[in-house]
Motif scaffolding. Structure first.
Motif, PDB file in Angstrom:
ATOM      1  N   ARG A 107      34.554  35.663  35.847  1.00 34.38           N
ATOM      2  CA  ARG A 107      33.555  35.618  36.987  1.00 34.38           C
ATOM      3  C   ARG A 107      33.961  34.576  37.804  1.00 34.38           C
ATOM      4  O   ARG A 107      34.268  34.683  39.029  1.00 34.38           O
ATOM      5  CB  ARG A 107      32.203  35.891  36.941  1.00 34.38           C
ATOM      6  CG  ARG A 107      31.685  37.032  36.412  1.00 34.38           C
ATOM      7  CD  ARG A 107      30.122  37.117  36.394  1.00 34.38           C
ATOM      8  NE  ARG A 107      29.571  38.422  35.784  1.00 34.38           N
ATOM      9  CZ  ARG A 107      28.376  38.463  35.242  1.00 34.38           C
ATOM     10  NH1 ARG A 107      27.624  37.346  34.965  1.00 34.38           N
ATOM     11  NH2 ARG A 107      28.200  39.669  34.909  1.00 34.38           N
ATOM     12  N   VAL A 108      34.092  33.515  37.431  1.00 33.77           N
ATOM     13  CA  VAL A 108      34.647  32.317  37.923  1.00 33.77           C
ATOM     14  C   VAL A 108      35.970  32.212  38.481  1.00 33.77           C
ATOM     15  O   VAL A 108      36.323  31.865  39.727  1.00 33.77           O
ATOM     16  CB  VAL A 108      34.227  30.883  37.290  1.00 33.77           C
ATOM     17  CG1 VAL A 108      34.832  29.617  38.039  1.00 33.77           C
ATOM     18  CG2 VAL A 108      32.872  30.758  37.091  1.00 33.77           C
ATOM     19  N   LEU A 109      36.820  32.623  37.746  1.00 28.05           N
ATOM     20  CA  LEU A 109      37.998  32.897  37.933  1.00 28.05           C
ATOM     21  C   LEU A 109      38.398  33.788  39.230  1.00 28.05           C
ATOM     22  O   LEU A 109      39.113  33.487  40.200  1.00 28.05           O
ATOM     23  CB  LEU A 109      38.923  33.423  36.803  1.00 28.05           C
ATOM     24  CG  LEU A 109      40.496  33.625  36.873  1.00 28.05           C
ATOM     25  CD1 LEU A 109      41.233  33.817  35.399  1.00 28.05           C
ATOM     26  CD2 LEU A 109      40.659  34.982  37.477  1.00 28.05           C
ATOM     27  N   SER A 110      37.757  34.833  39.192  1.00 32.20           N
ATOM     28  CA  SER A 110      37.574  36.013  40.241  1.00 32.20           C
ATOM     29  C   SER A 110      37.331  35.340  41.603  1.00 32.20           C
ATOM     30  O   SER A 110      37.908  35.667  42.732  1.00 32.20           O
ATOM     31  CB  SER A 110      36.961  37.168  39.955  1.00 32.20           C
ATOM     32  OG  SER A 110      37.425  37.821  38.781  1.00 32.20           O
ATOM     33  N   SER A 111      36.252  34.429  41.730  1.00 33.85           N
ATOM     34  CA  SER A 111      35.773  33.958  42.662  1.00 33.85           C
ATOM     35  C   SER A 111      37.063  32.768  43.233  1.00 33.85           C
ATOM     36  O   SER A 111      37.033  32.656  44.476  1.00 33.85           O
ATOM     37  CB  SER A 111      34.477  33.014  42.538  1.00 33.85           C
ATOM     38  OG  SER A 111      33.383  34.091  41.920  1.00 33.85           O
ATOM     39  N   VAL A 112      37.491  32.008  42.362  1.00 33.85           N
ATOM     40  CA  VAL A 112      38.260  31.083  42.747  1.00 33.85           C
ATOM     41  C   VAL A 112      39.635  31.569  43.603  1.00 33.85           C
ATOM     42  O   VAL A 112      40.002  31.498  44.515  1.00 33.85           O
ATOM     43  CB  VAL A 112      38.934  30.305  41.515  1.00 33.85           C
ATOM     44  CG1 VAL A 112      39.782  29.292  42.023  1.00 33.85           C
ATOM     45  CG2 VAL A 112      37.634  29.236  40.937  1.00 33.85           C
ATOM     46  N   VAL A 113      40.244  32.801  42.752  1.00 35.03           N
ATOM     47  CA  VAL A 113      41.329  33.364  43.310  1.00 35.03           C
ATOM     48  C   VAL A 113      41.027  34.199  44.470  1.00 35.03           C
ATOM     49  O   VAL A 113      41.756  33.985  45.655  1.00 35.03           O
ATOM     50  CB  VAL A 113      41.980  34.361  42.175  1.00 35.03           C
ATOM     51  CG1 VAL A 113      43.162  35.346  42.576  1.00 35.03           C
ATOM     52  CG2 VAL A 113      42.460  33.549  40.889  1.00 35.03           C
ATOM     53  N   GLY A 114      39.872  34.855  44.678  1.00 37.15           N
ATOM     54  CA  GLY A 114      39.532  35.277  45.828  1.00 37.15           C
ATOM     55  C   GLY A 114      39.340  34.660  47.113  1.00 37.15           C
ATOM     56  O   GLY A 114      39.423  35.121  48.005  1.00 37.15           O
ATOM     57  N   VAL A 145      42.377  44.021  39.351  1.00 33.51           N
ATOM     58  CA  VAL A 145      41.647  45.402  39.284  1.00 33.51           C
ATOM     59  C   VAL A 145      40.909  45.663  40.528  1.00 33.51           C
ATOM     60  O   VAL A 145      39.693  44.955  40.678  1.00 33.51           O
ATOM     61  CB  VAL A 145      40.850  45.549  38.049  1.00 33.51           C
ATOM     62  CG1 VAL A 145      40.135  46.785  37.922  1.00 33.51           C
ATOM     63  CG2 VAL A 145      41.508  45.244  36.871  1.00 33.51           C
ATOM     64  N   LEU A 146      41.000  46.433  41.205  1.00 35.42           N
ATOM     65  CA  LEU A 146      40.481  46.824  42.532  1.00 35.42           C
ATOM     66  C   LEU A 146      38.897  47.220  41.967  1.00 35.42           C
ATOM     67  O   LEU A 146      38.783  48.150  41.043  1.00 35.42           O
ATOM     68  CB  LEU A 146      40.981  48.235  43.226  1.00 35.42           C
ATOM     69  CG  LEU A 146      42.241  47.641  44.042  1.00 35.42           C
ATOM     70  CD1 LEU A 146      42.834  48.910  44.591  1.00 35.42           C
ATOM     71  CD2 LEU A 146      42.085  46.543  45.098  1.00 35.42           C
ATOM     72  N   PRO A 147      37.719  46.963  42.846  1.00 37.01           N
ATOM     73  CA  PRO A 147      38.124  46.315  44.159  1.00 37.01           C
ATOM     74  C   PRO A 147      38.277  44.740  44.177  1.00 37.01           C
ATOM     75  O   PRO A 147      38.525  44.089  45.017  1.00 37.01           O
ATOM     76  CB  PRO A 147      36.484  46.771  44.852  1.00 37.01           C
ATOM     77  CG  PRO A 147      35.691  46.806  43.502  1.00 37.01           C
ATOM     78  CD  PRO A 147      36.609  47.402  42.644  1.00 37.01           C
ATOM     79  N   GLU A 160      31.569  43.474  29.567  1.00 35.38           N
ATOM     80  CA  GLU A 160      31.170  44.007  30.857  1.00 35.38           C
ATOM     81  C   GLU A 160      31.672  45.007  31.368  1.00 35.38           C
ATOM     82  O   GLU A 160      33.152  45.048  31.523  1.00 35.38           O
ATOM     83  CB  GLU A 160      31.204  42.711  31.654  1.00 35.38           C
ATOM     84  CG  GLU A 160      30.767  42.818  33.105  1.00 35.38           C
ATOM     85  CD  GLU A 160      30.690  41.733  33.983  1.00 35.38           C
ATOM     86  OE1 GLU A 160      31.618  40.698  33.613  1.00 35.38           O
ATOM     87  OE2 GLU A 160      29.990  41.216  35.018  1.00 35.38           O
ATOM     88  N   VAL A 161      31.144  46.194  32.309  1.00 36.86           N
ATOM     89  CA  VAL A 161      31.716  46.970  32.948  1.00 36.86           C
ATOM     90  C   VAL A 161      32.357  46.353  34.256  1.00 36.86           C
ATOM     91  O   VAL A 161      31.608  45.956  35.120  1.00 36.86           O
ATOM     92  CB  VAL A 161      31.183  48.104  33.375  1.00 36.86           C
ATOM     93  CG1 VAL A 161      31.654  49.113  34.109  1.00 36.86           C
ATOM     94  CG2 VAL A 161      30.370  48.741  31.977  1.00 36.86           C
ATOM     95  N   ILE A 162      34.025  46.235  34.290  1.00 44.34           N
ATOM     96  CA  ILE A 162      34.313  45.690  35.522  1.00 44.34           C
ATOM     97  C   ILE A 162      34.923  46.737  36.369  1.00 44.34           C
ATOM     98  O   ILE A 162      35.061  46.439  37.784  1.00 44.34           O
ATOM     99  CB  ILE A 162      35.551  44.786  35.338  1.00 44.34           C
ATOM    100  CG1 ILE A 162      36.703  45.406  34.651  1.00 44.34           C
ATOM    101  CG2 ILE A 162      34.890  43.681  34.283  1.00 44.34           C
ATOM    102  CD1 ILE A 162      38.015  44.477  34.256  1.00 44.34           C
ATOM    103  N   ALA A 163      35.079  48.058  35.984  1.00 47.57           N
ATOM    104  CA  ALA A 163      35.481  48.957  36.959  1.00 47.57           C
ATOM    105  C   ALA A 163      35.523  50.430  36.239  1.00 47.57           C
ATOM    106  O   ALA A 163      35.219  50.417  35.033  1.00 47.57           O
ATOM    107  CB  ALA A 163      37.027  48.903  37.205  1.00 47.57           C
ATOM    108  N   LYS A 164      35.780  51.414  37.146  1.00 48.05           N
ATOM    109  CA  LYS A 164      35.629  52.675  36.211  1.00 48.05           C
ATOM    110  C   LYS A 164      36.887  53.479  37.105  1.00 48.05           C
ATOM    111  O   LYS A 164      37.153  53.430  37.933  1.00 48.05           O
ATOM    112  CB  LYS A 164      34.148  53.468  36.819  1.00 48.05           C
ATOM    113  CG  LYS A 164      33.077  52.832  36.142  1.00 48.05           C
ATOM    114  CD  LYS A 164      31.608  53.588  36.631  1.00 48.05           C
ATOM    115  CE  LYS A 164      30.578  53.007  35.837  1.00 48.05           C
ATOM    116  NZ  LYS A 164      29.191  53.530  36.222  1.00 48.05           N
ATOM    117  N   THR A 165      37.149  54.423  36.103  1.00 48.72           N
ATOM    118  CA  THR A 165      38.150  55.488  36.607  1.00 48.72           C
ATOM    119  C   THR A 165      37.612  56.388  37.622  1.00 48.72           C
ATOM    120  O   THR A 165      36.723  56.816  37.613  1.00 48.72           O
ATOM    121  CB  THR A 165      38.719  56.286  35.501  1.00 48.72           C
ATOM    122  OG1 THR A 165      37.569  57.122  34.777  1.00 48.72           O
ATOM    123  CG2 THR A 165      39.333  55.385  34.331  1.00 48.72           C
ATOM    124  N   PRO A 166      38.497  56.697  38.619  1.00 43.59           N
ATOM    125  CA  PRO A 166      39.743  56.310  38.769  1.00 43.59           C
ATOM    126  C   PRO A 166      40.138  54.865  39.138  1.00 43.59           C
ATOM    127  O   PRO A 166      39.222  54.343  40.008  1.00 43.59           O
ATOM    128  CB  PRO A 166      40.659  57.406  39.850  1.00 43.59           C
ATOM    129  CG  PRO A 166      39.146  57.683  40.626  1.00 43.59           C
ATOM    130  CD  PRO A 166      38.187  57.826  39.746  1.00 43.59           C
TER     131      PRO A 166
END
Lengths: 255, 142
Positions: free
Chosen positions: A69-76, A124-126, A220-226
């Protein structure tokens, strides 16, 4: 100066561990501003505050889920001068395995050394970046339509794994060699060919399944298909132990 | 044992049918089916259960399954017993084992082509000379 984002402790055991970590960081002389995620302030908000204050090093302390979560915030935030440090606290942390951190002391030593690597990430979008891996699994085989770069495939699988390097592994347990065959071949000194596994690499991956399934990382669920994933290079500066830095420098493409 | 992606390259499992252009800088191992181009900068292994319909290009190609299309192996092509190749092959080193099936034309590289042409030319010249001598030496019966 370092800006620490601790995971919200779930019990007294985790609180004690966090105190131990703070003392360790103080002993190493790398203590800085310490914040702790809570229901009132998420780790993403805390990262935003740290970046606004102008910190150039954000350190995530906690489970792999918290680190991601922290990584995604830093990169984002897309601030190229900001580095991410990690102190994994999970026993079977994949982040610790990836960085070859065997204990808290090694993690603190790596932070003090501040050697940087730029690992590839799977986006991984979004809005989720992946350093280690995530997977989709089902007890029953499900149909998957996979598009990777210039090709596509349809298959029945029981598990799909995506890594930070955007390697995709498909497994169909129905084709896996039986345990008896494994034992027999081992006894005869032969290798069993596992035809149940497929491994692909790519820069872009699109995945559709016959039913909506969750992509799970660190529980943790981070995304769903598709779902759609992209390989991101040089998106993150990560603090790693020196040995990993030397290996990373060897593996990095020469410009 | 789970293969490590960074060490193994691409693996197409037995239950996978792939369509399109598959390219990798590392090895490619096919156990399933591929409809399209398969290209590797290293080696390509076509397993016994594999079926490829399309051109195959690599340094070293080993065929134990079925390939329909041109196979280009810059260093070596080996067709194992039970392997089938229907299409032209271009390689500098060709091994076809007993039990393998090959239908197509084989090109073994430019230098070897020139050598083969020279041999054919020399044979023709020698044959012509021989025939001419035989004609001159022939004496009809009286």
């Amino acid at each position: 100066m370092y800006y620490y984002v601790f995971e919200s402790p779930k019990g007294s055991k985790e609180k004690k561990l966090q105190e131990k970590i703070k003392n360790l960081l103080g002993d190493f002389g790398i203590i800085g501003e310490v914040t702790s995620a809570s229901p009132a302030r998420s780790s993403e908000e805390l990262v935003g505050q740290g970046l606004e204050k102008g910190y150039s090093t954000i350190v995530a302390v906690g489970s792999d889920r918290h680190i991601h979560r922290v990584l995604s915030s830093v990169v984002g935030a897309s601030q190229k001068d900001v580095a991410l440090g990690v102190v994994p606290t999970s026993e079977k942390s994949l982040v610790a395995q990836k960085l070859n951190l065997k204990n808290l002391k090694e993690a603190a030593e790596a932070l003090r050394g501040r050697h940087l690597i730029t690992p590839s990430l799977a986006y991984v979008l979004p809005n989720r970046y992946l350093l280690t891996s995530a997977s989709i699994s089902s007890l029953r085989p499900f149909e998957i339509y996979l598009e990777v770069d210039n090709w596509s495939t349809t298959s029945y699988v029981t598990k799909v794994t995506i890594t930070g390097e955007l390697n995709v592994t498909l497994v169909n347990e129905a084709f896996a060699p039986a345990k008896l065959k494994h034992f027999t071949y081992w006894f005869l000194g032969k290798k069993v060919r596992d035809l149940s596994q497929s491994i692909f690499h790519g820069k872009t991956v699109r995945m559709t399944t016959s039913q909506i399934l969750p992509l799970i990382s660190d529980g943790e669920v981070i995304a769903k298909t598709p779902l759609t994933c992209y390989k991101k290079l040089n998106a993150l500066k990560l603090i790693a132990p020196r040995a990993k830095v030397e290996q990373g420098e060897k593996n990095s493409p020469k410009s | 044992m789970t293969a490590k992606p960074e060490e193994t390259g691409t693996i197409v499992g037995a239950s996978v049918h792939l369509t399109g252009s598959l390219k990798d800088s590392l090895d490619i191992v096919v156990y399933g089916s591929v409809e399209g181009e398969v290209e590797s900068e290293q080696n390509i292994v076509v397993g016994e259960s594999a079926k490829i319909k399309g051109p195959v290009t690599a340094k070293v190609v080993t065929v134990s399954g079925t390939v329909r299309g041109q196979v280009t192996a810059h260093e070596k092509l080996e067709i194992m017993p039970g392997g089938k190749v229907s299409g032209n092959i271009v390689t500098s080193d060709l091994v076809i084992h007993s039990g393998a099936i090959f239908n197509g034309k084989a090109s073994m590289g430019k230098e070897k082509e020139e050598e083969a042409e020279e041999k054919i030319t020399k044979r023709s010249v020698t044959q012509e000379e021989k025939e001419t001598k035989e004609e001159l030496s022939y004496e009809p019966e009286t």
